[in-house]
Design a protein around this motif. Structure first.
Motif, PDB file in Angstrom:
ATOM      1  N   PRO A  82       0.821  -1.209   0.000  1.00 57.11           N
ATOM      2  CA  PRO A  82       0.000   0.000   0.000  1.00 57.11           C
ATOM      3  C   PRO A  82       0.860   1.267   0.000  1.00 57.11           C
ATOM      4  O   PRO A  82       1.892   1.325   0.677  1.00 57.11           O
ATOM      5  CB  PRO A  82      -0.800  -0.105   1.306  1.00 57.11           C
ATOM      6  CG  PRO A  82      -0.795  -1.553   1.648  1.00 57.11           C
ATOM      7  CD  PRO A  82       0.506  -2.082   1.133  1.00 57.11           C
ATOM      8  N   TRP A  83       0.419   2.245  -0.770  1.00 56.81           N
ATOM      9  CA  TRP A  83       1.146   3.522  -0.844  1.00 56.81           C
ATOM     10  C   TRP A  83       1.262   4.147   0.540  1.00 56.81           C
ATOM     11  O   TRP A  83       2.251   4.787   0.864  1.00 56.81           O
ATOM     12  CB  TRP A  83       0.426   4.472  -1.800  1.00 56.81           C
ATOM     13  CG  TRP A  83       1.050   5.821  -1.816  1.00 56.81           C
ATOM     14  CD1 TRP A  83       0.611   6.936  -1.164  1.00 56.81           C
ATOM     15  CD2 TRP A  83       2.248   6.197  -2.486  1.00 56.81           C
ATOM     16  NE1 TRP A  83       1.463   7.981  -1.392  1.00 56.81           N
ATOM     17  CE2 TRP A  83       2.479   7.545  -2.202  1.00 56.81           C
ATOM     18  CE3 TRP A  83       3.151   5.512  -3.290  1.00 56.81           C
ATOM     19  CZ2 TRP A  83       3.567   8.237  -2.702  1.00 56.81           C
ATOM     20  CZ3 TRP A  83       4.233   6.208  -3.791  1.00 56.81           C
ATOM     21  CH2 TRP A  83       4.439   7.552  -3.498  1.00 56.81           C
ATOM     22  N   SER A  84       0.261   3.935   1.376  1.00 54.70           N
ATOM     23  CA  SER A  84       0.224   4.555   2.698  1.00 54.70           C
ATOM     24  C   SER A  84       1.148   3.873   3.711  1.00 54.70           C
ATOM     25  O   SER A  84       1.230   4.311   4.854  1.00 54.70           O
ATOM     26  CB  SER A  84      -1.206   4.541   3.232  1.00 54.70           C
ATOM     27  OG  SER A  84      -1.667   3.198   3.307  1.00 54.70           O
ATOM     28  N   THR A  85       1.839   2.824   3.295  1.00 46.12           N
ATOM     29  CA  THR A  85       2.754   2.125   4.207  1.00 46.12           C
ATOM     30  C   THR A  85       3.826   3.093   4.704  1.00 46.12           C
ATOM     31  O   THR A  85       4.512   3.716   3.887  1.00 46.12           O
ATOM     32  CB  THR A  85       3.445   0.946   3.487  1.00 46.12           C
ATOM     33  OG1 THR A  85       2.443   0.053   3.027  1.00 46.12           O
ATOM     34  CG2 THR A  85       4.408   0.221   4.401  1.00 46.12           C
ATOM     35  N   PRO A  86       3.972   3.235   6.023  1.00 41.53           N
ATOM     36  CA  PRO A  86       5.028   4.129   6.511  1.00 41.53           C
ATOM     37  C   PRO A  86       6.398   3.580   6.132  1.00 41.53           C
ATOM     38  O   PRO A  86       6.593   2.367   6.115  1.00 41.53           O
ATOM     39  CB  PRO A  86       4.850   4.135   8.026  1.00 41.53           C
ATOM     40  CG  PRO A  86       3.736   3.213   8.341  1.00 41.53           C
ATOM     41  CD  PRO A  86       3.223   2.609   7.087  1.00 41.53           C
ATOM     42  N   PRO A  87       7.329   4.459   5.817  1.00 39.19           N
ATOM     43  CA  PRO A  87       8.675   3.971   5.471  1.00 39.19           C
ATOM     44  C   PRO A  87       9.284   3.220   6.646  1.00 39.19           C
ATOM     45  O   PRO A  87       9.218   3.694   7.781  1.00 39.19           O
ATOM     46  CB  PRO A  87       9.465   5.255   5.186  1.00 39.19           C
ATOM     47  CG  PRO A  87       8.458   6.339   5.043  1.00 39.19           C
ATOM     48  CD  PRO A  87       7.227   5.906   5.765  1.00 39.19           C
ATOM     49  N   PRO A  88       9.842   2.033   6.385  1.00 35.02           N
ATOM     50  CA  PRO A  88      10.483   1.295   7.483  1.00 35.02           C
ATOM     51  C   PRO A  88      11.762   2.000   7.914  1.00 35.02           C
ATOM     52  O   PRO A  88      12.319   2.808   7.169  1.00 35.02           O
ATOM     53  CB  PRO A  88      10.770  -0.068   6.863  1.00 35.02           C
ATOM     54  CG  PRO A  88      10.833   0.171   5.403  1.00 35.02           C
ATOM     55  CD  PRO A  88       9.933   1.335   5.111  1.00 35.02           C
ATOM     56  N   SER A  89      12.213   1.699   9.117  1.00 37.19           N
ATOM     57  CA  SER A  89      13.441   2.328   9.601  1.00 37.19           C
ATOM     58  C   SER A  89      14.639   1.915   8.745  1.00 37.19           C
ATOM     59  O   SER A  89      15.587   2.664   8.585  1.00 37.19           O
ATOM     60  CB  SER A  89      13.679   1.972  11.064  1.00 37.19           C
ATOM     61  OG  SER A  89      13.738   0.572  11.217  1.00 37.19           O
ATOM     62  N   LEU A  90      14.581   0.706   8.165  1.00 35.44           N
ATOM     63  CA  LEU A  90      15.605   0.246   7.231  1.00 35.44           C
ATOM     64  C   LEU A  90      14.954   0.090   5.858  1.00 35.44           C
ATOM     65  O   LEU A  90      13.931  -0.572   5.732  1.00 35.44           O
ATOM     66  CB  LEU A  90      16.163  -1.114   7.665  1.00 35.44           C
ATOM     67  CG  LEU A  90      16.877  -1.174   8.999  1.00 35.44           C
ATOM     68  CD1 LEU A  90      17.154  -2.624   9.372  1.00 35.44           C
ATOM     69  CD2 LEU A  90      18.165  -0.394   8.939  1.00 35.44           C
ATOM     70  N   ARG A  91      15.516   0.692   4.835  1.00 35.11           N
ATOM     71  CA  ARG A  91      14.962   0.541   3.490  1.00 35.11           C
ATOM     72  C   ARG A  91      15.241  -0.872   2.975  1.00 35.11           C
ATOM     73  O   ARG A  91      16.325  -1.400   3.174  1.00 35.11           O
ATOM     74  CB  ARG A  91      15.593   1.538   2.525  1.00 35.11           C
ATOM     75  CG  ARG A  91      15.126   2.929   2.733  1.00 35.11           C
ATOM     76  CD  ARG A  91      15.746   3.832   1.686  1.00 35.11           C
ATOM     77  NE  ARG A  91      15.324   5.186   1.950  1.00 35.11           N
ATOM     78  CZ  ARG A  91      14.902   6.006   1.017  1.00 35.11           C
ATOM     79  NH1 ARG A  91      14.902   5.632  -0.239  1.00 35.11           N
ATOM     80  NH2 ARG A  91      14.518   7.220   1.320  1.00 35.11           N
ATOM     81  N   PRO A  92      14.248  -1.459   2.301  1.00 33.70           N
ATOM     82  CA  PRO A  92      14.505  -2.768   1.691  1.00 33.70           C
ATOM     83  C   PRO A  92      15.634  -2.657   0.676  1.00 33.70           C
ATOM     84  O   PRO A  92      15.817  -1.615   0.038  1.00 33.70           O
ATOM     85  CB  PRO A  92      13.185  -3.105   0.990  1.00 33.70           C
ATOM     86  CG  PRO A  92      12.181  -2.236   1.639  1.00 33.70           C
ATOM     87  CD  PRO A  92      12.895  -1.002   2.073  1.00 33.70           C
ATOM     88  N   ARG A  93      16.372  -3.745   0.531  1.00 28.17           N
ATOM     89  CA  ARG A  93      17.481  -3.758  -0.427  1.00 28.17           C
ATOM     90  C   ARG A  93      17.572  -5.152  -1.037  1.00 28.17           C
ATOM     91  O   ARG A  93      17.012  -6.117  -0.512  1.00 28.17           O
ATOM     92  CB  ARG A  93      18.781  -3.359   0.247  1.00 28.17           C
ATOM     93  CG  ARG A  93      19.226  -4.316   1.308  1.00 28.17           C
ATOM     94  CD  ARG A  93      20.532  -3.870   1.947  1.00 28.17           C
ATOM     95  NE  ARG A  93      20.969  -4.876   2.897  1.00 28.17           N
ATOM     96  CZ  ARG A  93      21.521  -4.621   4.045  1.00 28.17           C
ATOM     97  NH1 ARG A  93      21.751  -3.395   4.426  1.00 28.17           N
ATOM     98  NH2 ARG A  93      21.893  -5.607   4.834  1.00 28.17           N
ATOM     99  N   PRO A  94      18.286  -5.260  -2.153  1.00 25.73           N
ATOM    100  CA  PRO A  94      18.455  -6.588  -2.748  1.00 25.73           C
ATOM    101  C   PRO A  94      19.009  -7.572  -1.721  1.00 25.73           C
ATOM    102  O   PRO A  94      19.893  -7.244  -0.933  1.00 25.73           O
ATOM    103  CB  PRO A  94      19.453  -6.326  -3.884  1.00 25.73           C
ATOM    104  CG  PRO A  94      19.186  -4.907  -4.278  1.00 25.73           C
ATOM    105  CD  PRO A  94      18.894  -4.203  -2.974  1.00 25.73           C
ATOM    106  N   GLY A  95      18.413  -8.766  -1.734  1.00 23.55           N
ATOM    107  CA  GLY A  95      18.803  -9.807  -0.791  1.00 23.55           C
ATOM    108  C   GLY A  95      17.814  -9.976   0.348  1.00 23.55           C
ATOM    109  O   GLY A  95      17.806 -11.006   1.019  1.00 23.55           O
TER     110      GLY A  95
END
Length: 135
Positions: A82-95
């Motif tokens: 969902p667009w409304s998902t708050p940004p996580p403290s760690l950004r997702p990354r490959p892996g």
């Protein structure tokens, strides 16, 4: 609200209605190692997101690659949050890993995907993550 904002709000609501799977997006840490016994313990995991998502195959065909002396079929998926998902403290990354924990399609339940790319954009209707099935 201007016309663009109204169109984006409608698109984001429509995209949210298509999110019928439940996922866990997480990052594995280093496995615990017990020095006295010389055994490897459990691997820690950091949860980046847990909740509704849409998991959709990008291409119906997979491609086979040689990985560690065995053939592996790679299939690409787009995972929309969902667009409304708050940004996580760690950004997702490959892996990072996406585990499909529930789906109306029983074939998707239990699927494990590996993140290969994360897209960002202010005019998107959902937060899209590209992942692959390495089975």
């Amino acid at each position: 609200m201007n016309a663009l904002e109204a169109a984006l709000a409608a698109g984001r609501a429509a995209a949210r209605e298509l999110m019928r799977e439940t996922i866990l997006l997480h990052r594995l840490g280093a496995p615990d190692f017990d020095w006295p016994t010389g055994t490897e313990g459990t691997t820690t995991s950091t949860t980046l997101y847990s909740g509704p998502a849409r998991v959709k195959a990008d291409r119906p065909e997979g491609r086979e690659v040689d990985a560690g002396q065995q053939m592996v079929s790679l299939r690409r998926y787009t995972v929309s949050l969902p667009w409304s998902t708050p940004p996580p403290s760690l950004r997702p990354r490959p892996g990072d890993i996406v585990d499909v924990t529930a789906s109306p399609d029983a074939r998707l339940g239990g699927l494990r995907l590996w993140v290969t790319d994360v897209g960002y954009g202010s005019t998107a209707t959902a937060w899209r993550i590209t992942a692959e099935d390495r089975s």
